[in-house]
Design a protein around this motif. Structure first.
Motif, PDB file in Angstrom:
ATOM      1  N   LYS A  39      67.962 -27.221 -40.260  1.00 35.03           N
ATOM      2  CA  LYS A  39      68.411 -28.466 -39.608  1.00 35.03           C
ATOM      3  C   LYS A  39      68.656 -28.227 -38.117  1.00 35.03           C
ATOM      4  O   LYS A  39      68.214 -29.017 -37.276  1.00 35.03           O
ATOM      5  CB  LYS A  39      69.706 -28.984 -40.250  1.00 35.03           C
ATOM      6  CG  LYS A  39      69.530 -29.593 -41.608  1.00 35.03           C
ATOM      7  CD  LYS A  39      70.886 -30.054 -42.134  1.00 35.03           C
ATOM      8  CE  LYS A  39      70.841 -30.476 -43.566  1.00 35.03           C
ATOM      9  NZ  LYS A  39      72.169 -30.859 -44.069  1.00 35.03           N
ATOM     10  N   ARG A  40      69.372 -27.159 -37.793  1.00 36.74           N
ATOM     11  CA  ARG A  40      69.667 -26.847 -36.387  1.00 36.74           C
ATOM     12  C   ARG A  40      68.390 -26.622 -35.582  1.00 36.74           C
ATOM     13  O   ARG A  40      68.257 -27.113 -34.459  1.00 36.74           O
ATOM     14  CB  ARG A  40      70.572 -25.615 -36.283  1.00 36.74           C
ATOM     15  CG  ARG A  40      72.046 -25.891 -36.519  1.00 36.74           C
ATOM     16  CD  ARG A  40      72.921 -24.707 -36.120  1.00 36.74           C
ATOM     17  NE  ARG A  40      72.534 -23.462 -36.770  1.00 36.74           N
ATOM     18  CZ  ARG A  40      72.954 -23.072 -37.977  1.00 36.74           C
ATOM     19  NH1 ARG A  40      73.782 -23.831 -38.661  1.00 36.74           N
ATOM     20  NH2 ARG A  40      72.560 -21.926 -38.503  1.00 36.74           N
ATOM     21  N   ASN A  41      67.449 -25.865 -36.151  1.00 37.32           N
ATOM     22  CA  ASN A  41      66.180 -25.612 -35.459  1.00 37.32           C
ATOM     23  C   ASN A  41      65.430 -26.911 -35.194  1.00 37.32           C
ATOM     24  O   ASN A  41      64.879 -27.103 -34.109  1.00 37.32           O
ATOM     25  CB  ASN A  41      65.297 -24.664 -36.277  1.00 37.32           C
ATOM     26  CG  ASN A  41      65.762 -23.234 -36.215  1.00 37.32           C
ATOM     27  OD1 ASN A  41      66.446 -22.829 -35.289  1.00 37.32           O
ATOM     28  ND2 ASN A  41      65.397 -22.451 -37.216  1.00 37.32           N
ATOM     29  N   THR A  42      65.416 -27.794 -36.171  1.00 39.51           N
ATOM     30  CA  THR A  42      64.711 -29.065 -36.016  1.00 39.51           C
ATOM     31  C   THR A  42      65.386 -29.926 -34.953  1.00 39.51           C
ATOM     32  O   THR A  42      64.705 -30.510 -34.089  1.00 39.51           O
ATOM     33  CB  THR A  42      64.652 -29.820 -37.360  1.00 39.51           C
ATOM     34  OG1 THR A  42      64.030 -28.968 -38.344  1.00 39.51           O
ATOM     35  CG2 THR A  42      63.870 -31.109 -37.238  1.00 39.51           C
ATOM     36  N   GLU A  47      65.569 -32.140 -29.430  1.00 39.92           N
ATOM     37  CA  GLU A  47      66.287 -32.238 -28.155  1.00 39.92           C
ATOM     38  C   GLU A  47      65.462 -31.686 -26.990  1.00 39.92           C
ATOM     39  O   GLU A  47      65.555 -32.182 -25.871  1.00 39.92           O
ATOM     40  CB  GLU A  47      67.628 -31.497 -28.240  1.00 39.92           C
ATOM     41  CG  GLU A  47      68.640 -32.192 -29.111  1.00 39.92           C
ATOM     42  CD  GLU A  47      69.905 -31.372 -29.337  1.00 39.92           C
ATOM     43  OE1 GLU A  47      70.889 -31.961 -29.807  1.00 39.92           O
ATOM     44  OE2 GLU A  47      69.909 -30.150 -29.053  1.00 39.92           O
ATOM     45  N   GLN A  48      64.662 -30.666 -27.243  1.00 38.48           N
ATOM     46  CA  GLN A  48      63.858 -30.048 -26.193  1.00 38.48           C
ATOM     47  C   GLN A  48      62.448 -30.651 -26.115  1.00 38.48           C
ATOM     48  O   GLN A  48      61.610 -30.169 -25.361  1.00 38.48           O
ATOM     49  CB  GLN A  48      63.763 -28.539 -26.434  1.00 38.48           C
ATOM     50  CG  GLN A  48      65.100 -27.853 -26.310  1.00 38.48           C
ATOM     51  CD  GLN A  48      65.050 -26.378 -26.711  1.00 38.48           C
ATOM     52  OE1 GLN A  48      64.046 -25.891 -27.206  1.00 38.48           O
ATOM     53  NE2 GLN A  48      66.156 -25.681 -26.478  1.00 38.48           N
ATOM     54  N   LEU A  52      60.518 -36.750 -25.535  1.00 38.12           N
ATOM     55  CA  LEU A  52      61.797 -37.409 -25.248  1.00 38.12           C
ATOM     56  C   LEU A  52      62.288 -37.125 -23.833  1.00 38.12           C
ATOM     57  O   LEU A  52      63.069 -37.901 -23.290  1.00 38.12           O
ATOM     58  CB  LEU A  52      62.855 -36.979 -26.264  1.00 38.12           C
ATOM     59  CG  LEU A  52      62.621 -37.434 -27.701  1.00 38.12           C
ATOM     60  CD1 LEU A  52      63.756 -36.936 -28.593  1.00 38.12           C
ATOM     61  CD2 LEU A  52      62.503 -38.942 -27.792  1.00 38.12           C
ATOM     62  N   ASN A  53      61.859 -36.017 -23.266  1.00 36.79           N
ATOM     63  CA  ASN A  53      62.340 -35.638 -21.942  1.00 36.79           C
ATOM     64  C   ASN A  53      61.384 -36.026 -20.812  1.00 36.79           C
ATOM     65  O   ASN A  53      61.580 -35.610 -19.673  1.00 36.79           O
ATOM     66  CB  ASN A  53      62.635 -34.127 -21.907  1.00 36.79           C
ATOM     67  CG  ASN A  53      63.813 -33.778 -22.791  1.00 36.79           C
ATOM     68  OD1 ASN A  53      64.852 -34.423 -22.734  1.00 36.79           O
ATOM     69  ND2 ASN A  53      63.653 -32.781 -23.643  1.00 36.79           N
ATOM     70  N   THR A  54      60.393 -36.811 -21.136  1.00 37.94           N
ATOM     71  CA  THR A  54      59.455 -37.297 -20.119  1.00 37.94           C
ATOM     72  C   THR A  54      60.021 -38.569 -19.497  1.00 37.94           C
ATOM     73  O   THR A  54      60.522 -39.445 -20.215  1.00 37.94           O
ATOM     74  CB  THR A  54      58.083 -37.608 -20.768  1.00 37.94           C
ATOM     75  OG1 THR A  54      57.581 -36.413 -21.357  1.00 37.94           O
ATOM     76  CG2 THR A  54      57.089 -38.135 -19.755  1.00 37.94           C
ATOM     77  N   LEU A  73      55.765 -32.414 -32.832  1.00 37.14           N
ATOM     78  CA  LEU A  73      56.637 -31.519 -33.604  1.00 37.14           C
ATOM     79  C   LEU A  73      56.258 -31.319 -35.072  1.00 37.14           C
ATOM     80  O   LEU A  73      56.816 -30.429 -35.720  1.00 37.14           O
ATOM     81  CB  LEU A  73      58.084 -32.025 -33.534  1.00 37.14           C
ATOM     82  CG  LEU A  73      58.696 -32.098 -32.135  1.00 37.14           C
ATOM     83  CD1 LEU A  73      60.109 -32.647 -32.207  1.00 37.14           C
ATOM     84  CD2 LEU A  73      58.677 -30.733 -31.464  1.00 37.14           C
ATOM     85  N   GLU A  74      55.368 -32.123 -35.598  1.00 40.60           N
ATOM     86  CA  GLU A  74      55.066 -32.034 -37.027  1.00 40.60           C
ATOM     87  C   GLU A  74      54.653 -30.622 -37.448  1.00 40.60           C
ATOM     88  O   GLU A  74      55.213 -30.061 -38.395  1.00 40.60           O
ATOM     89  CB  GLU A  74      53.970 -33.029 -37.408  1.00 40.60           C
ATOM     90  CG  GLU A  74      53.657 -33.026 -38.897  1.00 40.60           C
ATOM     91  CD  GLU A  74      52.673 -34.124 -39.273  1.00 40.60           C
ATOM     92  OE1 GLU A  74      52.849 -34.681 -40.356  1.00 40.60           O
ATOM     93  OE2 GLU A  74      51.752 -34.421 -38.482  1.00 40.60           O
TER      94      GLU A  74
END
Length: 174
Positions: A39-42, A47-48, A52-54, A73-74
């Motif tokens: 879960k944390r890795n996903t 987040e990175q 989303l950061n564009t 990310l898939e």
């Protein structure tokens, strides 16, 4: 079946027909759902995410963002999930040990070296007097009875084949 050769396909068919593959699949899914590291890795990957950061990402629709995230990310998320599944399957103390024991027990039963009253993952029911008894399983009703397998049972064949062959090509996406 006494003197005949028991093939991996025979064992797999028995595991599919008695619901064991479905039970194992549910155990794997539940353990994946509870895997905090996965879960944390996903979450970190999301987040990175470049998507989303564009700049301008906030102007996209949810569907556009979702499709773009999926494209980005898939594969890495499924690779991590697949690795986690194999760790569960190959774990010599946990589920992997349980799977090995079940396969061995079914093999012995099919070989005639173990009584039929010892199912793999035995569903237990209570009779009218409150005593536990084994639930009758289709594979023990006799080889002459024919029964169509459900879609879920047919899909379970993919996972069972992957487990028996050591291939991850047939594992369902979790």
């Amino acid at each position: 079946m006494g003197g005949s050769v028991i093939t991996p396909e025979d064992v797999l068919e028995s595991l599919m027909n008695d619901g064991t593959i479905d039970t194992i699949r549910l155990k794997i899914i539940n353990q994946l759902k509870n895997n905090e590291e996965l879960k944390r890795n996903t979450i970190t990957m999301v987040e990175q995410s470049k998507v989303l950061n564009t700049p301008g990402a906030e102007k996209q629709t949810k569907r556009e963002l979702f499709d773009a995230l999926r494209g980005e990310l898939e594969t890495p998320v499924l690779e991590k999930a697949s690795k986690a599944v194999w760790e569960l399957i190959l774990d010599t103390n946990g589920l992997g040990k349980e799977i090995s024991e079940v396969v061995e027990r079914v093999y012995r039963r099919l070989s005639g070296n173990e009584s039929l009253s010892q199912p793999a993952f035995a569903p237990v029911e209570k009779d009218g007097e409150g005593k536990e008894r084994e639930k009758e399983k289709p594979s023990e009703m006799g080889e002459s009875s024919t029964r169509k397998r459900t879609y879920g049972e047919m899909n379970a064949a993919d996972m069972g084949e992957a487990v028996l062959s050591g291939s991850s090509d047939h594992l369902p996406a979790a």
